[in-house]
Design a protein around this motif. Sequence first.
Motif, PDB file in Angstrom:
ATOM      1  N   TYR A 126       0.791  -1.232   0.000  1.00  0.00           N
ATOM      2  CA  TYR A 126       0.000   0.000   0.000  1.00  0.00           C
ATOM      3  C   TYR A 126       0.824   1.284   0.000  1.00  0.00           C
ATOM      4  O   TYR A 126       0.299   2.360   0.276  1.00  0.00           O
ATOM      5  N   LEU A 127       2.080   1.165  -0.365  1.00  0.00           N
ATOM      6  CA  LEU A 127       2.942   2.359  -0.405  1.00  0.00           C
ATOM      7  C   LEU A 127       2.420   3.474  -1.294  1.00  0.00           C
ATOM      8  O   LEU A 127       2.605   4.655  -1.009  1.00  0.00           O
ATOM      9  N   THR A 128       1.764   3.095  -2.379  1.00  0.00           N
ATOM     10  CA  THR A 128       1.311   4.116  -3.336  1.00  0.00           C
ATOM     11  C   THR A 128      -0.147   4.533  -3.104  1.00  0.00           C
ATOM     12  O   THR A 128      -0.705   5.287  -3.884  1.00  0.00           O
ATOM     13  N   ARG A 129      -0.749   4.014  -2.028  1.00  0.00           N
ATOM     14  CA  ARG A 129      -2.127   4.430  -1.732  1.00  0.00           C
ATOM     15  C   ARG A 129      -2.143   5.682  -0.871  1.00  0.00           C
ATOM     16  O   ARG A 129      -1.221   5.937  -0.100  1.00  0.00           O
ATOM     17  N   ARG A 130      -3.231   6.452  -0.997  1.00  0.00           N
ATOM     18  CA  ARG A 130      -3.329   7.675  -0.182  1.00  0.00           C
ATOM     19  C   ARG A 130      -3.503   7.323   1.292  1.00  0.00           C
ATOM     20  O   ARG A 130      -4.289   6.437   1.637  1.00  0.00           O
ATOM     21  N   ALA A 131      -2.805   8.058   2.132  1.00  0.00           N
ATOM     22  CA  ALA A 131      -2.814   7.768   3.567  1.00  0.00           C
ATOM     23  C   ALA A 131      -4.221   7.846   4.163  1.00  0.00           C
ATOM     24  O   ALA A 131      -4.581   7.058   5.032  1.00  0.00           O
ATOM     25  N   GLY A 132      -5.021   8.791   3.658  1.00  0.00           N
ATOM     26  CA  GLY A 132      -6.364   8.993   4.199  1.00  0.00           C
ATOM     27  C   GLY A 132      -7.281   7.787   4.046  1.00  0.00           C
ATOM     28  O   GLY A 132      -8.274   7.653   4.752  1.00  0.00           O
ATOM     29  N   LYS A 133      -6.944   6.901   3.098  1.00  0.00           N
ATOM     30  CA  LYS A 133      -7.814   5.745   2.823  1.00  0.00           C
ATOM     31  C   LYS A 133      -7.395   4.482   3.573  1.00  0.00           C
ATOM     32  O   LYS A 133      -7.976   3.419   3.357  1.00  0.00           O
ATOM     33  N   LEU A 134      -6.395   4.590   4.388  1.00  0.00           N
ATOM     34  CA  LEU A 134      -5.871   3.385   5.044  1.00  0.00           C
ATOM     35  C   LEU A 134      -6.556   3.100   6.373  1.00  0.00           C
ATOM     36  O   LEU A 134      -7.153   3.989   6.979  1.00  0.00           O
ATOM     37  N   SER A 135      -6.414   1.861   6.818  1.00  0.00           N
ATOM     38  CA  SER A 135      -6.945   1.504   8.140  1.00  0.00           C
ATOM     39  C   SER A 135      -6.029   2.107   9.212  1.00  0.00           C
ATOM     40  O   SER A 135      -4.905   2.528   8.914  1.00  0.00           O
ATOM     41  N   LYS A 136      -6.520   2.073  10.442  1.00  0.00           N
ATOM     42  CA  LYS A 136      -5.765   2.661  11.553  1.00  0.00           C
ATOM     43  C   LYS A 136      -4.368   2.037  11.703  1.00  0.00           C
ATOM     44  O   LYS A 136      -3.368   2.741  11.861  1.00  0.00           O
ATOM     45  N   GLY A 137      -4.332   0.699  11.612  1.00  0.00           N
ATOM     46  CA  GLY A 137      -3.054   0.002  11.781  1.00  0.00           C
ATOM     47  C   GLY A 137      -2.078   0.325  10.662  1.00  0.00           C
ATOM     48  O   GLY A 137      -0.878   0.488  10.890  1.00  0.00           O
ATOM     49  N   MET A 138      -2.618   0.392   9.443  1.00  0.00           N
ATOM     50  CA  MET A 138      -1.756   0.727   8.305  1.00  0.00           C
ATOM     51  C   MET A 138      -1.181   2.127   8.486  1.00  0.00           C
ATOM     52  O   MET A 138       0.003   2.367   8.264  1.00  0.00           O
ATOM     53  N   LYS A 139      -2.051   3.046   8.907  1.00  0.00           N
ATOM     54  CA  LYS A 139      -1.604   4.439   9.131  1.00  0.00           C
ATOM     55  C   LYS A 139      -0.509   4.479  10.188  1.00  0.00           C
ATOM     56  O   LYS A 139       0.467   5.208  10.054  1.00  0.00           O
ATOM     57  N   GLN A 140      -0.711   3.685  11.228  1.00  0.00           N
ATOM     58  CA  GLN A 140       0.262   3.671  12.320  1.00  0.00           C
ATOM     59  C   GLN A 140       1.629   3.212  11.812  1.00  0.00           C
ATOM     60  O   GLN A 140       2.662   3.757  12.169  1.00  0.00           O
ATOM     61  N   LYS A 141       1.610   2.217  10.926  1.00  0.00           N
ATOM     62  CA  LYS A 141       2.880   1.715  10.401  1.00  0.00           C
ATOM     63  C   LYS A 141       3.564   2.762   9.519  1.00  0.00           C
ATOM     64  O   LYS A 141       4.782   2.933   9.569  1.00  0.00           O
ATOM     65  N   VAL A 142       2.772   3.472   8.727  1.00  0.00           N
ATOM     66  CA  VAL A 142       3.350   4.524   7.878  1.00  0.00           C
ATOM     67  C   VAL A 142       3.934   5.630   8.763  1.00  0.00           C
ATOM     68  O   VAL A 142       5.034   6.142   8.516  1.00  0.00           O
ATOM     69  N   ALA A 143       3.184   5.964   9.824  1.00  0.00           N
ATOM     70  CA  ALA A 143       3.664   7.006  10.741  1.00  0.00           C
ATOM     71  C   ALA A 143       4.970   6.579  11.395  1.00  0.00           C
ATOM     72  O   ALA A 143       5.878   7.380  11.593  1.00  0.00           O
ATOM     73  N   PHE A 144       5.065   5.312  11.691  1.00  0.00           N
ATOM     74  CA  PHE A 144       6.273   4.760  12.274  1.00  0.00           C
ATOM     75  C   PHE A 144       7.446   4.910  11.296  1.00  0.00           C
ATOM     76  O   PHE A 144       8.522   5.395  11.645  1.00  0.00           O
ATOM     77  N   ALA A 145       7.208   4.476  10.079  1.00  0.00           N
ATOM     78  CA  ALA A 145       8.266   4.552   9.054  1.00  0.00           C
ATOM     79  C   ALA A 145       8.699   6.001   8.850  1.00  0.00           C
ATOM     80  O   ALA A 145       9.881   6.315   8.734  1.00  0.00           O
ATOM     81  N   ARG A 146       7.719   6.896   8.834  1.00  0.00           N
ATOM     82  CA  ARG A 146       8.018   8.307   8.623  1.00  0.00           C
ATOM     83  C   ARG A 146       8.868   8.867   9.765  1.00  0.00           C
ATOM     84  O   ARG A 146       9.797   9.628   9.559  1.00  0.00           O
ATOM     85  N   ALA A 147       8.546   8.438  10.981  1.00  0.00           N
ATOM     86  CA  ALA A 147       9.253   8.953  12.161  1.00  0.00           C
ATOM     87  C   ALA A 147      10.730   8.586  12.166  1.00  0.00           C
ATOM     88  O   ALA A 147      11.542   9.277  12.768  1.00  0.00           O
ATOM     89  N   ILE A 148      11.058   7.492  11.494  1.00  0.00           N
ATOM     90  CA  ILE A 148      12.451   7.018  11.586  1.00  0.00           C
ATOM     91  C   ILE A 148      13.168   7.048  10.251  1.00  0.00           C
ATOM     92  O   ILE A 148      14.243   6.482  10.120  1.00  0.00           O
ATOM     93  N   VAL A 149      12.577   7.733   9.278  1.00  0.00           N
ATOM     94  CA  VAL A 149      13.170   7.746   7.935  1.00  0.00           C
ATOM     95  C   VAL A 149      14.606   8.291   7.973  1.00  0.00           C
ATOM     96  O   VAL A 149      15.474   7.839   7.227  1.00  0.00           O
TER      97      VAL A 149
END
Length: 243
Positions: A126-149
């Motif tokens: 789901y890397l190329t999907r818009r963040a707004g359309k993701l489930s809570k858990g998916m969003k959390q993982k993206v936020a995690f990745a973003r925090a440590i990029v």
Amino acid sequence: MIKIHCLSKHFGNIAAVCGISFEVKKGEVFGLLGENGAGKTTTLRMLATMLRPTSGTATMAGWDIVKEPQKVRSSIGILFGGETGLYDRLTCEENIAYFGELNDMSRAQIKERIKELAKVFNMEEYLTRRAGKLSKGMKQKVAFARAIVHDPKIMLLDEPTSGLDVSAIRDVHEFIASCRKEGKTVIFSSHSMSEVEKLCDRVGIIHKGNLVEVGNIDEIKSRYGNQSLEDIFIKLVGDRSER
Ligand SMILES: Nc1ncnc2c1ncn2[C@@H]1O[C@H](COP(=O)(O)OP(=O)(O)OP(=O)(O)O)[C@@H](O)[C@H]1O
Ligand SMILES: [Mg+2]
């Protein structure tokens, strides 16, 4: 790596954090335990330079949170459970890349790092999907990745697994364990004793803004006659059924 010295925060007449002091060494995973309203988030927000202490201070990777907040920010990755802060209209990839740019990473570095993080968090699909359309858990993982990029030395994670499903929790746990192997320093808050026992070297128990216990988990247990961490916790913060 982290030295906290008499850190306090008052909101009007509410003393959220009352002069706490402790240290976290390089490569250590430190768990912050406490009941609702104990002062965990307030402590982490001060360490993240999002909130100015009423008194006291802390140094993160040698930088003072009050005097050198910019330096502190470039040394840390932060994730605050409830609010992912993602841009809904950007894709996951774009959200992560934007944060990489803010941290002066080159495009090539960002691309490589996103690839790596997508694998760690099982989010290639789901890397190329818009963040707004993701489930809570998916969003959390993206936020995690973003925090440590930007590959920070220190990570501050406020309830990083709250609201996630079993496999997402496992991904986060594996990630924290891999951080420790890489010599990163992590402080995270949690309500889960088993999570803390599984991941942490040392813990701090905070109650009504005061640090009521701090140390190595095995040492704390032996000090309390080898009771479980949960029993020790209840003893320290008080059993509500008896109030
Ligand atoms: N912005 C604020 N304004 C006023 N009071 C606040 C603010 N932020 C936190 N507090 C108060 O400070 C105290 C500590 O709150 P904090 O959010 O740090 O607790 P916590 O340990 O993170 O709890 P939880 O487990 O529920 O997340 C609480 O009494 C809370 O109401
Ligand atoms: Mg909190």
